[in-house]
Design a protein around this motif. Structure first.
Motif, PDB file in Angstrom:
ATOM      1  N   LEU A  83       0.969  -1.307  -0.124  1.00  0.00           N
ATOM      2  CA  LEU A  83       0.085   0.116   0.057  1.00  0.00           C
ATOM      3  C   LEU A  83       0.901   1.241  -0.030  1.00  0.00           C
ATOM      4  N   ALA A  84       1.994   1.341   0.720  1.00  0.00           N
ATOM      5  CA  ALA A  84       2.796   2.370   0.723  1.00  0.00           C
ATOM      6  C   ALA A  84       3.414   2.549  -0.753  1.00  0.00           C
ATOM      7  N   CYS A  85       3.532   1.418  -1.219  1.00  0.00           N
ATOM      8  CA  CYS A  85       4.212   1.525  -2.745  1.00  0.00           C
ATOM      9  C   CYS A  85       3.235   2.226  -3.543  1.00  0.00           C
ATOM     10  N   ILE A  86       1.931   1.779  -3.407  1.00  0.00           N
ATOM     11  CA  ILE A  86       0.913   2.392  -4.384  1.00  0.00           C
ATOM     12  C   ILE A  86       0.716   3.895  -3.889  1.00  0.00           C
ATOM     13  N   GLY A  87       0.749   4.074  -2.948  1.00  0.00           N
ATOM     14  CA  GLY A  87       0.756   5.571  -2.400  1.00  0.00           C
ATOM     15  C   GLY A  87       1.724   6.576  -2.894  1.00  0.00           C
ATOM     16  N   GLY A  88       2.742   5.860  -2.925  1.00  0.00           N
ATOM     17  CA  GLY A  88       4.004   6.693  -3.457  1.00  0.00           C
ATOM     18  C   GLY A  88       3.923   6.881  -5.164  1.00  0.00           C
ATOM     19  N   VAL A  89       3.357   5.669  -5.608  1.00  0.00           N
ATOM     20  CA  VAL A  89       3.275   5.933  -7.246  1.00  0.00           C
ATOM     21  C   VAL A  89       2.211   7.004  -7.484  1.00  0.00           C
ATOM     22  N   VAL A  90       1.072   7.183  -6.882  1.00  0.00           N
ATOM     23  CA  VAL A  90      -0.042   8.053  -6.982  1.00  0.00           C
ATOM     24  C   VAL A  90       0.867   9.604  -6.596  1.00  0.00           C
TER      25      VAL A  90
ATOM     26  N   GLY B 150       4.024  10.672  -6.704  1.00  0.00           N
ATOM     27  CA  GLY B 150       5.117  10.675  -7.848  1.00  0.00           C
ATOM     28  C   GLY B 150       4.608  11.106  -9.075  1.00  0.00           C
ATOM     29  N   LEU B 151       3.493  10.406  -9.680  1.00  0.00           N
ATOM     30  CA  LEU B 151       2.975  10.619 -10.780  1.00  0.00           C
ATOM     31  C   LEU B 151       2.157  12.055 -10.815  1.00  0.00           C
TER      32      LEU B 151
ATOM     33  N   TRP C 292      12.474  18.422  -8.253  1.00  0.00           N
ATOM     34  CA  TRP C 292      11.951  18.816  -6.972  1.00  0.00           C
ATOM     35  C   TRP C 292      10.977  17.535  -6.412  1.00  0.00           C
ATOM     36  N   TYR C 293      10.527  16.809  -7.150  1.00  0.00           N
ATOM     37  CA  TYR C 293       9.461  15.782  -6.971  1.00  0.00           C
ATOM     38  C   TYR C 293      10.174  14.322  -6.897  1.00  0.00           C
ATOM     39  N   LEU C 294      11.371  14.243  -7.039  1.00  0.00           N
ATOM     40  CA  LEU C 294      11.852  13.062  -6.951  1.00  0.00           C
ATOM     41  C   LEU C 294      12.195  12.407  -5.549  1.00  0.00           C
ATOM     42  N   PRO C 295      11.951  12.851  -4.459  1.00  0.00           N
ATOM     43  CA  PRO C 295      11.867  12.373  -3.170  1.00  0.00           C
ATOM     44  C   PRO C 295      10.590  11.689  -3.189  1.00  0.00           C
ATOM     45  N   LEU C 296       9.534  12.265  -3.543  1.00  0.00           N
ATOM     46  CA  LEU C 296       8.237  11.517  -3.778  1.00  0.00           C
ATOM     47  C   LEU C 296       8.349  10.441  -4.575  1.00  0.00           C
ATOM     48  N   ALA C 297       8.835  10.402  -5.880  1.00  0.00           N
ATOM     49  CA  ALA C 297       8.812   9.488  -6.864  1.00  0.00           C
ATOM     50  C   ALA C 297       9.722   8.260  -6.411  1.00  0.00           C
ATOM     51  N   ILE C 298      10.663   8.383  -5.711  1.00  0.00           N
ATOM     52  CA  ILE C 298      11.646   7.341  -5.272  1.00  0.00           C
ATOM     53  C   ILE C 298      10.758   6.306  -4.477  1.00  0.00           C
ATOM     54  N   ILE C 299       9.816   6.737  -3.575  1.00  0.00           N
ATOM     55  CA  ILE C 299       9.448   5.899  -2.508  1.00  0.00           C
ATOM     56  C   ILE C 299       8.833   4.637  -3.048  1.00  0.00           C
ATOM     57  N   PRO C 300       8.175   4.572  -4.015  1.00  0.00           N
ATOM     58  CA  PRO C 300       7.814   3.222  -4.279  1.00  0.00           C
ATOM     59  C   PRO C 300       8.914   2.152  -4.872  1.00  0.00           C
ATOM     60  N   ILE C 301       9.937   2.752  -5.251  1.00  0.00           N
ATOM     61  CA  ILE C 301      11.061   1.754  -5.595  1.00  0.00           C
ATOM     62  C   ILE C 301      11.800   1.268  -4.183  1.00  0.00           C
ATOM     63  N   ILE C 302      11.891   2.052  -3.301  1.00  0.00           N
ATOM     64  CA  ILE C 302      12.655   1.647  -1.798  1.00  0.00           C
ATOM     65  C   ILE C 302      11.581   0.641  -1.172  1.00  0.00           C
ATOM     66  N   SER C 303      10.189   0.849  -1.283  1.00  0.00           N
ATOM     67  CA  SER C 303       9.204   0.213  -0.784  1.00  0.00           C
ATOM     68  C   SER C 303       9.212  -1.510  -1.181  1.00  0.00           C
TER      69      SER C 303
END
Length: 408
Positions: free
Chosen positions: A81-88, A90-91, A166-177
């Motif tokens: 779920l954390a991964c899905i939220g990160g995708v939302v 980041g996109l 600027w939004y890369l910290p948001l976009a990388i969350i799904p990868i690390i999850s």
């Protein structure tokens, strides 16, 4: 500790590390997000606050589900779920630009729900994995150290990623999850419980009610102190991020490195305290008292010197970080070792909910008090002192142990 258990523990330690990155990595980037999204400081603080607020009611639910259906299963669902939220999030930041704020918050809400089923379940799982209380304390120290190491790494990594876009910290969350999902699937072999599937919600309340009645005083104290420690920590981190940018015009990796200074103190103190307290509950109590007293003293001195230079300010925040680092693993050990295995998931989750209340309210309150620095630090000092007095009054290990033996 057997090598197999070390691998399990290392994989579990990836969860607090990654969940911390998913939240704390955004703190140094909030002023930049504020400009890019054309929002206020209070609105930018909600990017942190909403993540934590939505976790608060979900954490006890996840704890109950972990008691009934197994910790590993709930952790994996939470990470996905954390991964899905990160995708939302980041996109949205990538595709919607200045209009992305609402969708970023939706993604953060989904992440918060996922976080509720991830890190908070790690604490009772560590308690389940080891029978020796000394090994439990060391394991919890490693988990808390991973958590605080994530906070040390977060401002540096967040600032570095934001230099790219600027939004890369948001976009990388799904990868690390996903990395954590893989580690848990491969290495973690959670102990099985024959009772878990028969534990209904009604039975759980019947079991927990006498525990709260018998040991509620020290439990409520641990919940409160844990929440207040996180409130102070996330509050002064939000303040420091904004202060370094607005007063000293510091950005990028240099700002991230300065932000990490108090977090390094928390990390080192957590690691050493986790090793030192062992299974001695009296030591846990006095570490809690000492840690909150140190925190209080550092915050009060910060209030006396609102216009001090950044070196003096960072030195005081480093000392305050030592206080928090001494306190948190002591509380973790008290709550995990003081509860029987069958109820550990639910009660540990209530403790995690209390901590998330602090995470949620810290940045929001700090954003409202940015122009009243002295008052903010005096408040933090008062909170620390109140926590020290509460620990002295409420946490009585000898009495607690006698009460448990009397009901055994």
């Amino acid at each position: 500790m057997p090598d197999g258990k070390k691998r399990d523990l290392a994989a579990l330690a990836s969860i607090p590390l990654i969940m911390t990155l998913a939240n704390s990595m955004l703190i140094p980037v909030l002023p930049l997000m504020q400009k890019k999204l054309q929002i206020s400081s209070v609105q930018s603080s909600l990017i942190i606050t909403l993540y934590a607020v939505v976790s608060i009611p979900c954490i006890p639910i996840a704890g109950y589900l972990s008691d009934r259906f197994g910790r590993k299963r709930i952790i994996l669902i939470g990470l996905l779920l954390a991964c899905i939220g990160g995708v939302v999030s980041g996109l949205a930041a990538w595709l919607m630009g200045v209009h992305a704020y609402g969708m970023i918050l939706i993604g953060r809400i989904i992440q918060g729900i996922g976080a509720a089923g991830a890190f908070p379940i790690v604490l009772p799982l560590v308690g389940d994995m080891f029978k020796n209380e000394e090994e439990v304390s060391k394991g919890l120290g490693m988990i808390e150290t991973s958590n605080t190491f994530g906070k040390v790494l977060s401002p540096i990594l967040g600032s570095a990623l934001a230099l790219v876009v600027w939004y890369l910290p948001l976009a990388i969350i799904p990868i690390i999850s996903l990395i954590s999902v893989i580690l848990i699937l491969i290495f973690v072999k959670a102990p099985k419980s024959s009772k878990s599937n028969s534990l209904t919600l009604k039975k759980l309340f019947q079991i927990i009610k006498p525990i709260i009645a018998r040991e509620g005083r020290w439990l409520y104290a641990v919940f409160t102190i844990g929440g207040m420690a996180m409130f102070v920590m996330f509050g002064f981190l939000y303040f420091l991020s904004t202060h370094l940018e607005e007063r000293y015009h510091l950005n990028g990796i240099w700002k991230g490195m300065l932000l990490s200074i108090p977090l390094i103190a928390i990390c080192l103190a957590s690691y050493l305290t986790g090793k030192w307290v062992s299974d001695n509950k009296s030591t846990m109590r006095w570490c809690t008292v000492a840690g909150t007293t140190i925190l209080s003293a550092a915050m009060i001195v910060c209030g006396f010197a609102p216009l001090a230079g950044k070196i003096f300010l960072l030195s005081l925040l480093f000392i305050g970080g030592i206080g928090i680092g001494i306190t948190l693993p002591s509380l973790d050990a008290l709550i995990t070792e003081g509860i029987e295995k069958e109820q550990r998931g639910t009660l540990s989750s209530l403790y995690s909910s209390a901590r998330f209340i602090g995470v949620a309210s810290g940045p929001l309150v700090a954003s409202l008090l940015l122009k009243h620095q002295s008052s903010m630090f005096y408040m933090y000092g008062g909170v620390g002192l109140a926590c020290a007095l509460l620990a002295l009054w409420a946490i009585k290990p000898d009495q607690k142990d006698k009460a448990r033996k009397g009901t055994a």
